[in-house]
Scaffold this motif. Structure first.
Motif, PDB file in Angstrom:
ATOM      1  N   SER A  10     -10.169  -0.123   1.662  1.00  0.00           N
ATOM      2  CA  SER A  10      -9.939  -0.585   2.769  1.00  0.00           C
ATOM      3  C   SER A  10      -8.379  -1.221   2.767  1.00  0.00           C
ATOM      4  N   GLY A  11      -7.933  -1.607   1.665  1.00  0.00           N
ATOM      5  CA  GLY A  11      -6.595  -1.927   1.602  1.00  0.00           C
ATOM      6  C   GLY A  11      -6.402  -2.671   0.203  1.00  0.00           C
ATOM      7  N   ALA A  13      -2.364   8.313   3.324  1.00  0.00           N
ATOM      8  CA  ALA A  13      -3.046   7.028   3.760  1.00  0.00           C
ATOM      9  C   ALA A  13      -4.582   7.281   4.077  1.00  0.00           C
ATOM     10  N   MET A  71       0.975  -1.162   0.044  1.00  0.00           N
ATOM     11  CA  MET A  71       0.019  -0.066  -0.070  1.00  0.00           C
ATOM     12  C   MET A  71       0.970   1.392   0.054  1.00  0.00           C
ATOM     13  N   TYR A 105      -7.524   5.426   2.187  1.00  0.00           N
ATOM     14  CA  TYR A 105      -8.405   4.358   2.846  1.00  0.00           C
ATOM     15  C   TYR A 105     -10.055   4.983   2.859  1.00  0.00           C
ATOM     16  N   ARG A 106      -9.873   6.247   2.656  1.00  0.00           N
ATOM     17  CA  ARG A 106     -11.241   6.557   2.470  1.00  0.00           C
ATOM     18  C   ARG A 106     -12.239   5.907   1.406  1.00  0.00           C
TER      19      ARG A 106
END
Length: 208
Positions: A53-54, A45, A34, A49-50
């Protein structure tokens, strides 16, 4: 606080997906972190991540988008009366998918086929992604079955041919061409179309 427009949100999501696709095409799913994606898109980040989720969520989103593009193209062709012949239809879809990278931006056209190969490999260990691929395959197969039946109804194909068999064969042709692009380098879609036209033109041998 100023309200963020939907257009801005969509553009940011597109930016993240494009950057992740480039990273995955270059280094593969497992070698890409990531942090690599964050550097590629030049975002924090929290910003990334908004939306996702990954890494697994990014991979799934990319796969769903590409499958949706392919299924939509074949489904639209199934509504034409009659649908375009296989060489024209497959050439049209492959040009769109390979040329535009499934709607995503890559560094060179070969990036998208490389990503396809990685997706197929990943499905062997990722049950969730395997289910996504299976659902997408079933939709494309169903669209091709409708296309074959339309060929048969128009008298363009023998009516004793199983539409399911033709559907799976045409999907295999598209998959194989993408694999060749990834493994052996770029090749024009016209090459695929010419080969299909040659196969379609075959006739029964003359009796001796």
């Amino acid at each position: 606080m100023a309200r963020v427009s939907q257009e801005h949100l969509d553009a940011r999501r597109r930016q993240i997906l494009d950057g992740a696709a480039r990273c995955f095409a270059r280094g593969g799913f497992h070698a890409t972190s990531m942090q690599d994606v964050l550097r590629e898109v030049n975002l924090s980040a929290g910003a990334v991540y908004r939306y996702f989720s990954g890494k697994e969520a990014l991979i799934r989103a990319i796969v769903e988008e590409v499958l949706g593009l392919i299924e939509g193209a074949f489904a639209a062709a199934a509504e034409e009366s009659p649908p375009p012949p296989p060489d024209v239809l497959l050439g049209r879809v492959m040009s769109e998918v390979l040329g535009k990278g499934g709607g995503m931006e890559y560094e060179g056209e070969a990036g998208f086929p490389r990503l396809i190969i990685q997706v197929w490999t990943e499905t062997l260990r990722n049950d969730e992604l395997s289910a996504v691929i299976r659902e997408g395959f079933d939709k494309v197969r169903a669209a091709w079955v409708r296309i074959v039946r339309a060929y048969q109804a128009a008298g363009l194909m023998r009516d004793d041919v199983d539409p399911e068999s033709v559907a799976r064969t045409m999907i295999a042709v598209a998959q194989g061409f993408a694999a060749q692009q990834a493994l052996f380098g770029e090749a024009p879609v016209e090459l695929l179309q010419e080969g299909l036209r040659g196969l379609i033109s075959m006739k029964e041998p003359k009796a001796s």
